[in-house]
Design a protein around this motif. Structure first.
Motif, PDB file in Angstrom:
ATOM      1  N   VAL A 146      -7.734  10.955   0.961  1.00  0.00           N
ATOM      2  CA  VAL A 146      -7.408   9.801   1.317  1.00  0.00           C
ATOM      3  C   VAL A 146      -7.848   8.659   0.725  1.00  0.00           C
ATOM      4  O   VAL A 146      -9.236   8.599   0.590  1.00  0.00           O
TER       5      VAL A 146
ATOM      6  N   THR B  69      -0.974   7.077   1.637  1.00  0.00           N
ATOM      7  CA  THR B  69      -2.232   7.241   2.036  1.00  0.00           C
ATOM      8  C   THR B  69      -3.176   7.681   1.062  1.00  0.00           C
ATOM      9  O   THR B  69      -4.214   7.154   1.022  1.00  0.00           O
ATOM     10  N   ASN B  70      -2.715   8.500   0.134  1.00  0.00           N
ATOM     11  CA  ASN B  70      -3.649   9.115  -0.800  1.00  0.00           C
ATOM     12  C   ASN B  70      -3.120   8.989  -2.423  1.00  0.00           C
ATOM     13  O   ASN B  70      -3.720   9.420  -3.282  1.00  0.00           O
TER      14      ASN B  70
END
Length: 230
Positions: free
Chosen positions: A25, A58-59
């Motif tokens: 993340v 998110t990542n």
């Protein structure tokens, strides 16, 4: 197999993807996303790079960037964005180490045929991931700025294909909304996805000829899997 060397060209748009190290993340809270967007807005002018589209997941991040006459600005922009995010995360978590994969992925985009398609691909990421049902519901992409939902904060650069959609801002926004709501052809999705994953061109064979004349290297589209033996 040795990795393919990255090819960058001045004054051409590039689709760039950078992922968190081991897909960890990168953005956990709204303030994480906002900090990256603020840095992107600041640094694009500092390094002379145009931002046509972006989406922060998110990542990982998707960016559609166009350097000027010098490629140094593009490399410096990506390096500085990554360094700032890493320092922020390390300070926040009291840790050290890397935040991102060591090498971002990039694909040169054919302006006349694929630039709008690439913008759509980037801004529909949250919809394909089933995070939202409509691109306008996701706050961390360029879509709302593009269609004028946050006009006072619109610092995006206008790419020539978007500008060609109409004679007025209103017409261009309306036609882009219609465009993004169309069913995206599977072939288009596959081409853009494979191009960024393999460092290929997002474009036609004619575009490959054009890039070869400029860069002196042939970037062929490769298919998945091993070649068939004859």
């Amino acid at each position: 197999m040795p990795r393919v060397g990255r090819v960058l060209l001045p004054n051409y748009p590039h689709h760039i993807v950078q992922r968190g190290h081991n897909r960890q993340v990168v953005f956990a809270e709204d303030c994480d996303f906002q900090r990256y967007v603020d840095d992107l807005r600041e640094l694009k002018d500092a390094f002379g790079v145009k931002v046509y589209a972006y989406c922060l997941m998110t990542n990982h991040v998707h960016l559609l960037l166009a350097p000027g006459d010098s490629l140094t600005g593009l490399s410096q922009l990506m390096k500085t964005l990554a360094a700032r995010a890493t320092r922020y995360r390390n300070r926040l978590e009291g840790r050290s180490g890397t935040l991102w994969e060591g090498r971002y992925k990039s694909s040169i985009v054919q302006s006349d045929s694929y630039l709008l398609a690439c913008s759509r691909y980037i801004e529909l990421n949250p919809v394909r991931a089933r995070m939202v049902s409509d691109a306008g519901d996701y706050p961390w992409s360029s879509y709302a700025r593009r269609v004028g939902e946050v006009p006072s904060q619109n610092w995006l650069d206008i790419d020539p294909c978007f500008e060609a959609l109409g004679a007025t801002d209103e017409e261009r926004r309306r036609r882009y909304v219609e465009f993004i709501r169309q069913v995206v052809p599977a072939e288009e999705l596959s081409l853009i996805r494979e191009a960024i994953q393999r460092g290929q061109l997002t474009g036609s064979n004619r575009f490959a000829d054009e890039v070869e004349r400029i860069a002196g290297v042939r970037i062929e589209r490769r298919t998945q899997g091993r070649p068939k033996l004859e």
